[in-house]
Design a protein around this motif. Structure first.
Motif, short mmCIF file in Angstrom:
data_model
loop_
_atom_site.label_atom_id
_atom_site.label_comp_id
_atom_site.label_asym_id
_atom_site.label_seq_id
_atom_site.Cartn_x
_atom_site.Cartn_y
_atom_site.Cartn_z
N MET A 129 14.65 21.92 10.28
CA MET A 129 14.62 20.66 11.01
C MET A 129 14.61 19.48 10.04
SD MET A 129 11.94 21.48 14.11
CE MET A 129 12.43 20.02 15.05
N ILE A 130 15.22 18.39 10.47
CA ILE A 130 15.31 17.21 9.62
C ILE A 130 14.23 16.19 10.02
CG2 ILE A 130 16.74 15.23 8.99
CD1 ILE A 130 19.16 17.03 9.26
N LEU A 131 13.50 15.73 9.02
CA LEU A 131 12.50 14.68 9.21
C LEU A 131 13.07 13.36 8.74
CD1 LEU A 131 9.60 13.59 9.72
CD2 LEU A 131 9.09 14.20 7.34
N SER A 132 13.02 12.36 9.58
CA SER A 132 13.39 11.01 9.19
C SER A 132 12.12 10.24 8.83
CB SER A 132 14.13 10.29 10.33
OG SER A 132 15.35 10.94 10.63
N ILE A 133 12.08 9.66 7.66
CA ILE A 133 10.94 8.85 7.23
C ILE A 133 11.36 7.39 7.32
CG2 ILE A 133 9.38 8.29 5.33
CD1 ILE A 133 9.72 11.11 4.30
N GLY A 134 10.69 6.64 8.20
CA GLY A 134 11.03 5.25 8.41
C GLY A 134 10.05 4.32 7.74
N VAL A 135 10.55 3.23 7.16
CA VAL A 135 9.72 2.22 6.51
C VAL A 135 10.26 0.84 6.89
CG1 VAL A 135 8.86 1.26 4.34
CG2 VAL A 135 9.24 3.73 4.54
N ILE A 136 9.39 -0.01 7.43
CA ILE A 136 9.73 -1.39 7.74
C ILE A 136 9.11 -2.28 6.67
CG2 ILE A 136 9.72 -3.20 9.50
CD1 ILE A 136 10.97 -0.63 10.48
N ALA A 137 9.88 -3.21 6.11
CA ALA A 137 9.34 -4.03 5.03
C ALA A 137 9.83 -5.47 5.13
CB ALA A 137 9.74 -3.45 3.67
N TYR A 138 8.90 -6.38 4.81
CA TYR A 138 9.24 -7.80 4.69
C TYR A 138 8.57 -8.34 3.44
CZ TYR A 138 9.27 -12.83 5.46
OH TYR A 138 9.43 -14.18 5.29
N ASN A 139 9.39 -8.73 2.47
CA ASN A 139 8.88 -9.25 1.19
C ASN A 139 7.85 -8.32 0.57
OD1 ASN A 139 10.54 -11.45 1.47
ND2 ASN A 139 8.92 -12.89 2.03
N GLU A 140 8.24 -7.07 0.38
CA GLU A 140 7.33 -6.05 -0.14
C GLU A 140 7.77 -5.52 -1.50
OE1 GLU A 140 4.58 -5.40 1.02
OE2 GLU A 140 4.55 -5.87 3.15
N GLN A 141 8.32 -6.39 -2.35
CA GLN A 141 8.80 -5.93 -3.64
C GLN A 141 7.67 -5.42 -4.54
OE1 GLN A 141 10.73 -9.34 -5.39
NE2 GLN A 141 8.81 -10.23 -6.15
N LYS A 142 6.42 -5.83 -4.27
CA LYS A 142 5.30 -5.36 -5.09
C LYS A 142 4.84 -3.96 -4.68
CE LYS A 142 3.41 -9.95 -6.12
NZ LYS A 142 2.21 -10.83 -6.01
N TYR A 143 4.98 -3.63 -3.40
CA TYR A 143 4.45 -2.37 -2.89
C TYR A 143 5.52 -1.30 -2.68
CZ TYR A 143 0.11 -4.90 -1.87
OH TYR A 143 -1.03 -5.64 -1.97
N LEU A 144 6.73 -1.73 -2.34
CA LEU A 144 7.77 -0.78 -1.93
C LEU A 144 8.16 0.23 -3.01
CD1 LEU A 144 9.52 -0.01 0.46
CD2 LEU A 144 11.23 -1.67 -0.33
N PRO A 145 8.31 -0.16 -4.30
CA PRO A 145 8.73 0.84 -5.30
C PRO A 145 7.80 2.05 -5.38
CG PRO A 145 9.01 -1.37 -6.18
CD PRO A 145 8.26 -1.52 -4.88
N ALA A 146 6.49 1.83 -5.32
CA ALA A 146 5.55 2.95 -5.40
C ALA A 146 5.69 3.87 -4.19
CB ALA A 146 4.12 2.43 -5.51
N LEU A 147 5.88 3.29 -3.01
CA LEU A 147 6.05 4.11 -1.81
C LEU A 147 7.35 4.90 -1.88
CD1 LEU A 147 5.35 5.05 1.03
CD2 LEU A 147 6.35 2.92 1.91
#
Length: 324
Positions: free
Chosen positions: A1-19
């Motif tokens: 089965m395929i899992l889709s991982i969703g992420v919503i971001a607004y001005n998250e350049q500080k946090y997004l790379p680690a996630l």
């Protein structure tokens, strides 16, 4: 089965790379993972970080989409309409994931009987400083947000709501989309509708993710006010979506007003309120210190608690009496 991982971001350049790096490290087979990244019209490098991730990956698929309405609920509805997997994991941009997150989630999803699953979501500090750890102690305490079961429960159980939940496709087909009139309580309302449709929300602490707390006290106060405001607004739309503990800060604020007005008539009532509150604040401060460690800044906690509670309570009252 395929899992889709969703992420919503607004001005998250500080946090997004680690996630995104956490997503790369998932032990679940990457050929069975789709990543759905939603940019809420960011003005920083968030979009380019997403596009770079899309250009350099080994997953089943990566989508980078736009959320022109910017609000969380609208962004998740973009993801729901677009995801191609058998289930969608709803992950905040301020989050971190353990490498086994997707593996443990899909163990539940593959059992067919479990349609919504999630796990423990402790808070973590962005900055490894004494003040950062004291803010974390406040957030994790029972006087902060530690009463939420998804931050502390250590046994598998059914819950009313959860963070970073994963939903089988069938759930959205039956229940529908997130309510875009709600900016901060859309998950509470969605989970209420899911329960009303007969589904259970399965909580397993083996599934683990983390959430960054606000990095300074002013930001935390603002966050509490906004959270309280949307509790007040939601109380008028779907009171069944909320738990009694959501209204405790508002009751506290009302208690302050009432006992102050009655002060000339019967002062012991006001004294009882503040003595009781002070005792709980002191007890929670000691508990937080014993669970973690003592910092000089920890001495401020009994005074910081009421500021946060009053902010949350005033937000709730404001949201409830607003005409919107």
């Amino acid at each position: 089965m395929i899992l889709s991982i969703g992420v919503i971001a607004y001005n998250e350049q500080k946090y997004l790379p680690a996630l995104l790096e956490d997503i790369r490290r998932q032990t679940y087979p990457h050929e069975n993972i789709e990543v759905v990244l939603i940019d809420s019209m960011s003005s920083d490098q968030t979009r380019s970080i997403m596009e770079d991730f899309k250009a350099n990956n080994d997953f089943h698929a990566v989508q980078v989409l736009s959320n022109p309405d910017k609000i969380q609920a609208a962004g998740w509805n973009v993801a729901i309409r677009a995801f191609k997997g058998d289930a969608l994991a709803r992950i905040d941009a301020h989050a971190r994931l353990t490498p086994e997150f997707a593996t443990y989630v899909m163990e539940h999803i593959n059992r067919q009987k479990e349609f919504v699953v999630g796990g423990i979501r402790p808070c973590i500090a962005k900055h490894d400083t004494p003040w950062g750890h004291v803010l974390l102690q406040i957030e994790n305490s029972l006087f902060g947000s530690g009463i939420n079961r998804s931050r502390r429960e250590l046994i598998k159980t059914d819950v009313k709501t959860m963070f970073h939940a994963t939903y089988r496709r069938e759930v959205f087909e039956k229940v529908g989309l997130f309510n875009e009139k709600l900016l901060r309580t859309e998950d509470n309302e969605m989970h209420y509708r899911i329960r009303q449709a007969g589904y259970k929300l399965c909580y397993d602490p083996k599934i683990r993710s983390y959430q960054y707390i606000r990095s300074d006290f002013k930001a935390m106060v603002t966050q509490k006010w906004k959270n309280g405001y949307w509790i007040g607004r939601t109380a008028k739309i779907c009171p069944q979506c909320l738990s009694p503990y959501h209204f405790v800060p508002a009751v506290f604020v009302i208690g302050i007003v009432v006992t102050t007005l009655l002060l000339p008539i019967y002062w012991p009532l006001s004294a009882l309120l503040w003595l009781s509150y002070g005792l709980f604040a002191f007890t929670n401060t000691l508990s937080a210190i014993f669970k973690d460690r003592f910092y000089v800044q920890s001495l401020l906690m009994p005074f910081l608690f009421p500021i946060l509670h009053i902010s949350y309570g005033l937000g709730t009252i404001t949201g409830f009496v607003s005409r919107q």
